[in-house]
Design an enzyme around this catalytic site. Structure first.
Site, short mmCIF file in Angstrom:
data_model
loop_
_atom_site.label_atom_id
_atom_site.label_comp_id
_atom_site.label_asym_id
_atom_site.label_seq_id
_atom_site.Cartn_x
_atom_site.Cartn_y
_atom_site.Cartn_z
N CYS A 85 0.58 -1.22 -0.06
CA CYS A 85 0.08 0.04 0.00
C CYS A 85 0.75 1.23 0.06
CB CYS A 85 -1.01 0.04 1.24
SG CYS A 85 -2.41 1.18 0.99
N HIS A 196 -3.75 -5.76 1.00
CA HIS A 196 -2.90 -5.77 2.40
C HIS A 196 -3.01 -7.25 2.66
CE1 HIS A 196 -2.50 -1.72 3.85
NE2 HIS A 196 -3.62 -1.44 3.12
N GLU A 198 -1.24 -8.78 5.07
CA GLU A 198 -1.11 -8.88 6.59
C GLU A 198 -2.46 -8.71 7.13
OE1 GLU A 198 -0.75 -6.20 4.91
OE2 GLU A 198 -0.98 -4.35 5.91
#
Ligand SMILES: Nc1ncnc2c1ncn2[C@@H]1O[C@H](COP(=O)(O)OP(=O)(O)O)[C@@H](O)[C@H]1O
Ligand SMILES: [Mg+2]
Lengths: 228, 85, 769, 85
Positions: A85, A196, A198
């Site tokens: 990002c 994302h 994660e």
């Protein structure tokens, strides 16, 4: 084996990245942007957020942070470098990755669950992803429309540098050229993506597809020889 | 013996590059009864003051700041003007 | 020139009213101030009183009402009066939470008004020593039929997202309601939830004389001068445009740094006391810190880091520049505190000293400019008794024992229930909020188990098995008729949203948005709402740990609907017990818990079809509500439930349709109609939930429910891609005859049609669909 | 018989109003070795074309567009310039 997670003032996914790396089985250390070394880390993650407020253009100010010298050296030595990002935006501003991330054509911040097609399964960042599998992850950004002039896009595709694309059913959420969601450099050691991983690393949170990317990175760390 | 020079840097999307913000303004115009307005482009403007011994030195500072930092040459063009006062 | 000039000396043009009046103070208030000081105040002191005695800071019209609220509980660690409520979560952790309004600033500058609203509530949470983990935004606008309202909505939503997304706190819930009463006076209420270690709670007090007051964060400019007294406590109209106050501008980037620096300071135990700077800026922070500590504070204006030159002392003292905190620091720890601020890039300076004399003293260049007892500005500021009288015409709920109307006199004729259901799902007050919520980061922090678009947001707590569950609700449409009932209904609905997940509630926060308290029937609305809030919270046994009051919500178009915005935080001890609202599998039994009653007034159905003149809002029995919640929690803990969803806006049919849409599974159901089909399908009578279970758990559920005297009725089965509801019973037959031939007795509609209606509700009214 | 007039509207944060973007840019300048630059303000620039019978009419259109739509007078000031060609 250790991953450095860079913290710019305004980063807000730094602790999330550490959590993700730990889930993938490696250690992670936060590295403040004023530092000029990466603490001997084997790989580096530039996390999401709004580095320096992202006021001028996303990543434009962060690129000049002292730590970026160390990141550049690490990348130039072949060290694995992942931008997520805002981290992707910083890497393009720093010209460590090709392209520009422009304002979403929707002119809005977009938080959506998207699906990613993986174009390359032979990279340090994707080798754990089974062939044919698409990955479900959230995006959360206002400036993620990937852009390059047409001929450069052709070259990028020809060289196999497009790693991720937004695919159906949700499709392209932000007006990226050719639905590009993530790219890597020619050498294959620097990669950036807008979604994302994660945040998609535990099924309780909606998906654990992203863990495949973090696991790929962690496993590759052991194998990549970083020149001294 | 340095003086202060104030500049404006106007940064606009390059010609031929899609400008969604400009398009959005255009889309809103009919509601504002301003359909006689078109070709809207939206960009940024930065104003700043440079301390320098010479006008040329000040200008050089802004030139490099604009090219390396304030604008992204891939997608933006810019114009620098010295401001009065 | 240090001391009080008599007011007549204030240079004034003939027509200009006295200074105290221009500052919004009444003659009686001036007299009270003079009595307190035993002398006339000087201009600076008057300015300090004017902001501290504004409605916004003093709660002078509402304090006597708020005192009646139940605030105690075994797990309450901080209640009203602190920056935010704090309740025990378990595992040594606690949750801080609060809701606050930013209505008037958002009307003037939607983006900045909403953004600074988010920034302000975040700092309240951080000031308790908690890391903010969730935001919720409750928004109210007029119908978005004109471009001005649409711009307002766009600006507010961008502003909420602009701040929340940047600081990295997920927005996991909220509310969006349209009603014409909000057209010129939108409501922007923002709730924030934070997590802290129980033993690290920070207090807003300066107990030790000799300690230092450190101002850190952004520099001080002329932002929001007059904001507290003009923006927050006077209605504004065309004429005030000329004296536009300077609007506060938020800097989320600085806000993020402030959060990180503050949490580091708290974590390292470097602070004795801490307060954020909000309304009334330095005046408020210094006087409240001193007052709560039983001390005084000496502020040295020259030491305040400024953004602008030539600021007058009063401007520095009441500036509402954002992203600032005032910390009380032991001199021995000062260097460490300053080092933390420097590292986070935040200006910081010692601006004052804690003293033992109980006064807030302002000095500049060695000269004393003001001296006021801290308590006179803070805890002992004035209260104003207000007159209360009910309005002439209203329709309240039937009193207990009163026979409900046999028939609601609805326009049943020609009603096609499927078309009504689609219209309700496509109604801007009920349809999907994705148009708003996709503009908010809902997943940053890697804890979001459920974000927006469900009845409650759910966050797991890392390092524990627990999850925090949070929701916010209001009932303005009912409040127009019966504000006490509406406040109780909002508490009930909000607590139900918590209960359907399997969680138990920990505390309530509330934001009371009302009109001019000087108007007796406006004050009556406030009084009644507080009563309803109190009764419901007491009945459910949930402490009220804080809140916020916003008055003067009026415009030339009229007064807003009375709006008690309720926020509840709950906990689920094992996130593995969490129940979601979506249908899960073909063949599951669909069951409704609780019993509906009559009353379509205040419902969304009423907006579409109107209501009979003699009809009422639905009634609420708190014992039934509580029993329902108990059944839901026990059923969740016993892993009886496949899904659970509360019946609220749009009634039973909409609840079922939402579970179907979210689960991508239809259902085949039978609904008994006692009164009229519209009441059975679309009535919003409270204390009900739709759950699904595996067929072999039916007897267990019946036993549990009947043990707690909660009605439990099988509706049918999950399956297919259509929603079919057959109407049976007395009411259905009678109504069918009345409706005449050719009208379905059955609702039968494809899931895709329901989803389309629901998805397009907002884009359509925003002119994008 | 209308002609096209092209204007630029420069919209800047009003004096005294906090300019977070300007502040962030300024804070970054030392790292760019440009500490001789200060007083940075960041605003927007809109370029647009108006069809009108007269220059005055065109100007009036832009005036009202700027005040009512492009800028918020509470926090922003703006300047309108006719652009060549
Ligand atoms: N302005 C908003 N911001 C974020 N979430 C919102 C907003 N408005 C509504 N929501 C979310 O949309 C969902 C539906 O809202 P609502 O109809 O009020 O739910 P309920 O009736 O279950 O309380 C809820 O999850 C709520 O949190
Ligand atoms: Mg609700």
């Amino acid at each position: 084996m250790k991953v450095a997670v860079v913290v710019f003032p305004g980063s807000n996914c730094d602790r999330d990245a550490v959590h993700g790396v730990q889930l993938a089985g490696a250690e992670a250390e936060l590295v403040w942007h004023e530092r000029t070394d990466l603490g001997g880390a084997d790989a580096v993650i530039l996390p999401g957020g709004f580095a320096h407020g992202d006021y001028l253009r996303s990543g434009a100010i962060a690129r000049f942070s002292p730590v970026m010298g160390a990141v550049r050296e690490h990348a130039e030595r072949g060290g694995l470098t992942l931008g997520i990002c805002n981290g992707f935006q910083v890497l393009t501003e720093a010209r460590l990755l090709p392209g520009v991330l422009r304002r979403n054509t929707t002119l809005r911040f977009e938080h959506r669950w998207v699906r990613l097609g993986v174009e390359r399964h032979d990279t340090a960042f994707t080798h754990a992803v089974p062939a044919g599998m698409t990955l479900r992850m959230p995006i959360a950004h206002g400036e993620g429309a990937y852009w390059l002039p047409e001929p450069d896009l052709d070259a990028l595709e020809a060289k196999g540098q497009v790693v991720f694309r937004y695919v159906a059913p949700e499709g392209n959420p932000n007006g990226s050229e050719r639905a590009i969601a993530g790219v890597m450099n020619e050498r294959g050691n620097v990669c950036g993506l807008m979604p994302h991983p994660e945040r998609a690393s535990e099924s309780m949170l909606g998906s654990d597809d992203g863990l495949l990317l973090l696991r790929s990175l962690v496993e590759s760390m052991a194998r990549v020889e970083v020149a001294a | 013996m340095s003086s202060a020079y104030r500049f404006s840097v106007s940064i606009m999307p390059r010609d031929g590059i899609l400008d969604p913000a400009g398009r959005a303004v255009e889309a809103a115009l009919p509601e504002l009864h301003a359909d006689n307005v078109h070709a809207v482009r939206v960009g940024r403007r930065v104003e700043l003051t440079v301390e320098s011994d010479s006008a040329a030195g000040a200008r050089a500072t802004v030139d490099s700041l604009a090219a390396d930092f304030l604008a992204n040459p891939l997608i933006e063009s810019w114009a620098i003007e010295e401001m009065a006062g | 020139m240090t001391l009080a000039e008599p007011l007549e000396v204030v240079p004034a043009v003939a027509a200009t009213p006295a200074l105290h009046r221009r500052l919004g103070l009444t003659d009686a208030e001036l007299t009270a101030i003079t009595d307190l000081l035993h002398r006339a105040p000087n201009d600076l002191e008057l300015a300090m009183f004017s902001v501290m005695w504004s409605e916004h800071c003093s709660y002078k019209s509402s304090r006597s009402l708020l005192r009646t609220l139940p605030t105690r509980g075994d797990d309450v660690l901080a209640g009203p009066g602190e920056q935010a409520g704090v309740v025990r979560l378990g595992d040594g952790l606690a949750v801080a939470f609060k809701i606050e309004s930013h209505n008037h600033p958002s009307a003037v500058e939607p983006y900045q008004g909403a953004a600074t609203g988010v920034g302000g509530i975040l700092r309240d949470i951080v000031a308790m020593g908690a890391r903010p983990v969730a935001l919720l935004d409750a928004l109210k606008f007029g119908w978005p039929t004109d471009s001005a309202t649409r711009r307002l909505i766009n600006g507010v939503v961008h502003g909420v997202g602009g701040y929340g997304n940047c600081v990295g706190v997920p927005t996991i819930g909220g509310e969006l309601t349209f009603d014409p009463s909000y057209t010129a006076n939108p409501l922007v209420n923002v709730m924030c939830v934070g997590v802290l270690r129980e033993d690290r709670i920070a207090h807003a007090a300066a107990p030790t004389p000799g300690s230092l007051a450190v101002l850190y964060g952004s520099t001080t400019g002329r932002d929001g001068i007059g904001g507290a007294s003009v923006l927050a406590s006077a209605n504004f109209d065309e004429t005030s445009a000329a004296m536009r106050p300077s609007v506060q501008v938020g800097d989320p980037f600085a806000g993020k740094l402030l959060i990180e620096a503050t949490l580091e300071l708290v974590e390292r135990g470097l602070l004795e006391g801490l307060q954020d700077l909000g309304a009334a800026g330095l005046t408020c922070a210094s006087s409240e810190l001193a007052d709560r500590g039983g001390t005084g504070m000496r502020i040295d204006l020259a030491a305040v880091p400024r953004r602008e030159e030539g600021m007058a002392p009063f401007e520095v003292m009441i500036s509402e520049s954002q992203e600032r905190m005032l910390a009380v620091v032991d001199p021995a720890r000062l260097d460490e505190v300053l080092e933390v601020c420097r590292r986070w890039g935040l200006p910081a300076a010692v601006v004052g000293t804690v003293t033992g004399d109980g006064d807030v003293v302002v000095v500049d260049a060695g000269q004393e400019l003001a001296r006021v007892p801290a308590r006179a500005l803070a805890s002992e500021s004035i209260e104003i008794p207000r007159l209360s009288s009910p309005p002439q015409r209203r329709r309240n709920a039937p009193a207990p024992g009163e026979t409900p109307l046999a028939h609601d006199g609805l326009p049943e004729r020609g009603m096609d229930p499927a078309a009504v259901l689609e219209a309700l799902l496509g109604h801007p007050n009920l349809g999907s909020r994705a148009w708003v919520t996709t503009q908010y980061d809902q997943t940053v922090g890697t804890d979001t188990v459920a974000g927006c678009e469900r009845a409650a947001g759910v966050l797991r707590v890392k390092g524990t098995k627990r999850a925090i569950v949070v929701a916010t609700d209001s009932q303005p449409a009912v409040a127009l008729h019966d504000p006490a009932l509406a406040a109780s209904l909002a508490v009930a609905e909000c607590a139900r949203n918590i209960a359907v997940t399997g969680a138990r509630p920990l505390g309530i926060t509330n934001c009371l948005n009302f009109g001019d308290p000087g108007v007796p029937d406006a004050y009556w609305q406030l009084e009644q709402s507080v009563r309803g809030l109190r009764d419901a919270a007491t009945a459910l046994g949930i402490p009220i740990t804080g809140g916020n009051v916003s008055l003067y919500n009026e415009s030339p178009l009229g007064r807003i609907a009375p709006t008690a915005q309720i926020g509840i935080v709950g906990v689920i001890d094992d996130v593995g017990d969490l129940v979601g609202p979506a249908f899960r599998s073909q063949g599951d039994l669909v069951v409704v818990l609780g019993e509906g009653g009559p009353g379509l007034v205040g419902s969304t159905y009423e907006l579409l079809a109107g209501s009979a003149p003699e009809d009422r809002p639905p009634s609420l029995e708190m014992t039934k509500e509580l029993a329902l919640h108990e059944v839901l929690r026990r059923a969740a803990a016993a892993h009886l439930l496949e899904s659970a969803h509360d019946v609220s806006g749009g009634g039973l049919a909409v609840a079922v349709a939402e579970s179907a849409i979210w689960g991508d599974l239809g259902a085949e159901l039978q609904v008994a109609v006692a009164l009229a089909p519209a009441v059975a399908l679309f009535g919003e009578s409270p204390s009900r939930a739709v759950v699904t279970i595996k067929p072999d758990r039916w007897s267990e559920l019946v036993k549990l429910a009947s043990g707690l005297r909660v009605a439990c009725r099988k509706l049918g089965e999950v399956g297919g891609q259509r929603l079919r509801i057959r109407l049976v019973g007395v009411g259905a037959t009678g109504a069918a005859e009345e409706r005449g031939a050719g009208v379905a007795d059955e609702l039968d509609v494809a899931l895709t049609d329901l989803r389309r209606a629901w998805d397009h509700a907002l884009p359509r009214v925003m002119g994008e669909g």
